[in-house]
Write a protein that holds these residues in place. Sequence first.
Motif, PDB file in Angstrom:
ATOM      1  N   THR A 140      -4.075   1.700   4.393  1.00 47.58           N
ATOM      2  CA  THR A 140      -4.616   1.599   3.149  1.00 47.58           C
ATOM      3  C   THR A 140      -3.732   2.236   2.272  1.00 47.58           C
ATOM      4  OG1 THR A 140      -6.257   1.961   1.289  1.00 47.58           O
ATOM      5  CG2 THR A 140      -6.063   3.820   2.925  1.00 47.58           C
ATOM      6  N   ASN A 141      -3.088   1.495   1.392  1.00 46.65           N
ATOM      7  CA  ASN A 141      -1.961   1.903   0.280  1.00 46.65           C
ATOM      8  C   ASN A 141      -2.916   2.582  -1.053  1.00 46.65           C
ATOM      9  OD1 ASN A 141       0.270   2.406  -1.308  1.00 46.65           O
ATOM     10  ND2 ASN A 141      -0.132   0.779  -2.213  1.00 46.65           N
ATOM     11  N   THR A 142      -2.887   3.632  -1.132  1.00 49.95           N
ATOM     12  CA  THR A 142      -3.955   4.363  -2.093  1.00 49.95           C
ATOM     13  C   THR A 142      -3.251   5.253  -2.782  1.00 49.95           C
ATOM     14  OG1 THR A 142      -5.838   5.159  -2.889  1.00 49.95           O
ATOM     15  CG2 THR A 142      -5.171   5.627  -0.590  1.00 49.95           C
ATOM     16  N   SER A 143      -3.468   5.534  -4.190  1.00 44.54           N
ATOM     17  CA  SER A 143      -2.987   6.405  -4.768  1.00 44.54           C
ATOM     18  C   SER A 143      -3.868   7.477  -5.262  1.00 44.54           C
ATOM     19  CB  SER A 143      -2.295   5.957  -6.254  1.00 44.54           C
ATOM     20  OG  SER A 143      -3.187   5.495  -7.238  1.00 44.54           O
ATOM     21  N   SER A 144      -5.205   7.343  -5.072  1.00 46.88           N
ATOM     22  CA  SER A 144      -6.014   8.389  -5.463  1.00 46.88           C
ATOM     23  C   SER A 144      -7.539   8.352  -4.686  1.00 46.88           C
ATOM     24  CB  SER A 144      -6.249   8.118  -6.915  1.00 46.88           C
ATOM     25  OG  SER A 144      -6.782   6.831  -7.280  1.00 46.88           O
ATOM     26  N   ILE A 145      -8.010   7.348  -3.872  1.00 50.39           N
ATOM     27  CA  ILE A 145      -9.003   7.089  -3.332  1.00 50.39           C
ATOM     28  C   ILE A 145      -9.280   7.822  -2.080  1.00 50.39           C
ATOM     29  CG2 ILE A 145     -10.975   5.572  -2.414  1.00 50.39           C
ATOM     30  CD1 ILE A 145      -9.934   3.403  -4.252  1.00 50.39           C
ATOM     31  N   PRO A 146     -10.051   8.732  -1.880  1.00 49.13           N
ATOM     32  CA  PRO A 146     -10.098   9.539  -0.544  1.00 49.13           C
ATOM     33  C   PRO A 146     -10.235   8.740   0.665  1.00 49.13           C
ATOM     34  CG  PRO A 146     -11.232  10.655  -2.068  1.00 49.13           C
ATOM     35  CD  PRO A 146     -11.064   9.243  -3.014  1.00 49.13           C
ATOM     36  N   VAL A 147      -9.445   8.771   1.601  1.00 44.20           N
ATOM     37  CA  VAL A 147      -9.387   7.911   2.802  1.00 44.20           C
ATOM     38  C   VAL A 147     -10.765   7.985   3.691  1.00 44.20           C
ATOM     39  CG1 VAL A 147      -8.516   7.454   5.174  1.00 44.20           C
ATOM     40  CG2 VAL A 147      -6.841   8.088   3.380  1.00 44.20           C
ATOM     41  N   ASP A 148     -11.325   9.059   3.495  1.00 46.42           N
ATOM     42  CA  ASP A 148     -12.577   9.348   4.170  1.00 46.42           C
ATOM     43  C   ASP A 148     -13.683   8.597   3.651  1.00 46.42           C
ATOM     44  OD1 ASP A 148     -13.722  10.492   6.787  1.00 46.42           O
ATOM     45  OD2 ASP A 148     -15.281  11.735   5.375  1.00 46.42           O
ATOM     46  N   GLU A 149     -13.503   8.572   2.275  1.00 49.98           N
ATOM     47  CA  GLU A 149     -14.392   7.617   1.480  1.00 49.98           C
ATOM     48  C   GLU A 149     -14.449   6.278   1.906  1.00 49.98           C
ATOM     49  OE1 GLU A 149     -15.205   6.383  -3.310  1.00 49.98           O
ATOM     50  OE2 GLU A 149     -14.225   8.470  -2.792  1.00 49.98           O
ATOM     51  N   LEU A 150     -13.407   5.715   2.463  1.00 46.30           N
ATOM     52  CA  LEU A 150     -13.379   4.255   2.833  1.00 46.30           C
ATOM     53  C   LEU A 150     -13.761   4.280   4.420  1.00 46.30           C
ATOM     54  CD1 LEU A 150      -9.898   3.122   1.491  1.00 46.30           C
ATOM     55  CD2 LEU A 150     -12.038   3.077   0.515  1.00 46.30           C
ATOM     56  N   ALA A 151     -13.423   5.493   5.113  1.00 47.80           N
ATOM     57  CA  ALA A 151     -13.627   5.423   6.619  1.00 47.80           C
ATOM     58  C   ALA A 151     -15.179   5.380   6.941  1.00 47.80           C
ATOM     59  CB  ALA A 151     -12.815   6.674   6.988  1.00 47.80           C
ATOM     60  N   GLY A 152     -15.858   5.953   6.096  1.00 46.15           N
ATOM     61  CA  GLY A 152     -17.281   6.178   6.199  1.00 46.15           C
ATOM     62  C   GLY A 152     -18.051   4.698   6.186  1.00 46.15           C
ATOM     63  N   HIS A 153     -17.228   3.593   5.859  1.00 45.01           N
ATOM     64  CA  HIS A 153     -17.888   2.401   5.757  1.00 45.01           C
ATOM     65  C   HIS A 153     -17.124   1.344   6.475  1.00 45.01           C
ATOM     66  CE1 HIS A 153     -20.357   3.691   2.134  1.00 45.01           C
ATOM     67  NE2 HIS A 153     -19.225   4.314   1.930  1.00 45.01           N
ATOM     68  N   VAL A 154     -16.225   1.686   7.469  1.00 46.79           N
ATOM     69  CA  VAL A 154     -15.661   0.790   8.507  1.00 46.79           C
ATOM     70  C   VAL A 154     -15.666   1.139   9.739  1.00 46.79           C
ATOM     71  CG1 VAL A 154     -14.043   0.170   6.503  1.00 46.79           C
ATOM     72  CG2 VAL A 154     -13.302   1.865   8.068  1.00 46.79           C
ATOM     73  N   PRO A 155     -15.586   0.034  10.515  1.00 47.19           N
ATOM     74  CA  PRO A 155     -15.580   0.302  11.829  1.00 47.19           C
ATOM     75  C   PRO A 155     -14.245   1.158  12.412  1.00 47.19           C
ATOM     76  CG  PRO A 155     -15.039  -2.022  11.781  1.00 47.19           C
ATOM     77  CD  PRO A 155     -15.574  -1.369  10.421  1.00 47.19           C
ATOM     78  N   ARG A 156     -14.167   2.003  13.530  1.00 47.57           N
ATOM     79  CA  ARG A 156     -13.082   2.311  14.058  1.00 47.57           C
ATOM     80  C   ARG A 156     -12.292   3.092  12.990  1.00 47.57           C
ATOM     81  NH1 ARG A 156     -13.191  -2.502  15.761  1.00 47.57           N
ATOM     82  NH2 ARG A 156     -11.151  -3.245  14.749  1.00 47.57           N
ATOM     83  N   PRO A 157     -13.123   4.224  12.339  1.00 50.69           N
ATOM     84  CA  PRO A 157     -12.343   5.150  11.448  1.00 50.69           C
ATOM     85  C   PRO A 157     -10.984   5.712  11.851  1.00 50.69           C
ATOM     86  CG  PRO A 157     -14.087   6.073  11.830  1.00 50.69           C
ATOM     87  CD  PRO A 157     -14.498   4.658  12.622  1.00 50.69           C
ATOM     88  N   GLU A 158     -10.978   5.867  12.982  1.00 55.31           N
ATOM     89  CA  GLU A 158      -9.931   6.945  13.540  1.00 55.31           C
ATOM     90  C   GLU A 158      -8.715   6.055  13.470  1.00 55.31           C
ATOM     91  OE1 GLU A 158     -11.859   4.631  17.200  1.00 55.31           O
ATOM     92  OE2 GLU A 158     -12.448   5.304  15.329  1.00 55.31           O
ATOM     93  N   PHE A 159      -8.779   4.760  13.277  1.00 53.29           N
ATOM     94  CA  PHE A 159      -7.271   3.911  13.310  1.00 53.29           C
ATOM     95  C   PHE A 159      -7.160   3.650  11.827  1.00 53.29           C
ATOM     96  CE2 PHE A 159      -8.579   2.956  17.416  1.00 53.29           C
ATOM     97  CZ  PHE A 159      -7.349   3.206  18.351  1.00 53.29           C
ATOM     98  N   LEU A 160      -7.625   4.387  10.867  1.00 54.50           N
ATOM     99  CA  LEU A 160      -7.388   4.024   9.451  1.00 54.50           C
ATOM    100  C   LEU A 160      -6.758   5.341   9.003  1.00 54.50           C
ATOM    101  CD1 LEU A 160      -7.868   2.492   6.803  1.00 54.50           C
ATOM    102  CD2 LEU A 160      -9.901   4.016   6.461  1.00 54.50           C
ATOM    103  N   VAL A 161      -5.562   5.079   8.220  1.00 53.04           N
ATOM    104  CA  VAL A 161      -4.831   6.159   7.475  1.00 53.04           C
ATOM    105  C   VAL A 161      -4.385   5.867   6.311  1.00 53.04           C
ATOM    106  CG1 VAL A 161      -2.593   5.268   8.463  1.00 53.04           C
ATOM    107  CG2 VAL A 161      -2.873   7.776   8.005  1.00 53.04           C
TER     108      VAL A 161
END
Length: 275
Positions: A106-127
């Motif tokens: 995810t190309n983000t300038s401010s949203i915490p990654v874990d805020e997204l990771a909590g709502h998607v499958p296989r969060p270990e592959f999200l950076v």
Amino acid sequence: MLGAGVMGVGITALAIGRGVQVTLVDVDEERLATARKRVRHELRLAHVLGALPRHGPIGDLDLADSVDAAAGAGVVVEAITETAELKVKAQNEIAAVVAPDALRITNTSSIPVDELAGHVPRPEFLVGVHFMNPPYLIGTLEVVRGPRTGDAAMVAVRALLERLGRKAIVVNDGPGFVTSRVLHRMINDAARVVEEGRASVEDVDALMEHCIGHRTGPLKTADLIGIDNLVDSLRVLYERTGDEGCKPSGLLLRKVADGHHGRKTGRGFYEYGAL
């Protein structure tokens, strides 16, 4: 690459300029129709500025109007609007079509990654990777490792950025990470100084550039970021930290309302010629 806005086009130009094949996806037909022309423009500019090799291999560019086109990709970069709900939706669509071990950025300038990771499958592959505008000029990138991001994803993102000729600095998760948490608040304060009549736009930038050593000055930087994007990011920071210094200033809000978003619209704190 998901998203053919300013950042998606810039990241695409960086990638194909380094010989990487890219499929650029956007559901907006009008935006997609001009994407190839905009990527070529960014690539030419990068070559003129010496930011990408003139004679190196150029990656193929395909365009698509559905995320289904990402099915065979080993890496998908999402670069859409800085809104958590939209990013969660996009990341779920990506996860539904790619291989289980595909790297999802995810190309983000401010949203915490874990805020997204909590709502998607296989969060270990999200950076998170904070590409800055223009991506082909900024050689050092902020890489955000969320609490659920796995080692395999970190190895993969480092390999990708090395191939793109970028230096990765890994930071821990949190609203705004490092760069936006520091820079965006400073830009907001610079806008307030102008709004209060203490100094002109030009004088604020000149003082910050020549006294403090800021490369371009905060308000020129705002124009480069995109004032609309900056306001979105400040809102994320304000909502998640409660820091009053991150509440978008009235001047920034008026710029957005007037359509003066910076270089991409031809006018922001400064006026620009045809791009």
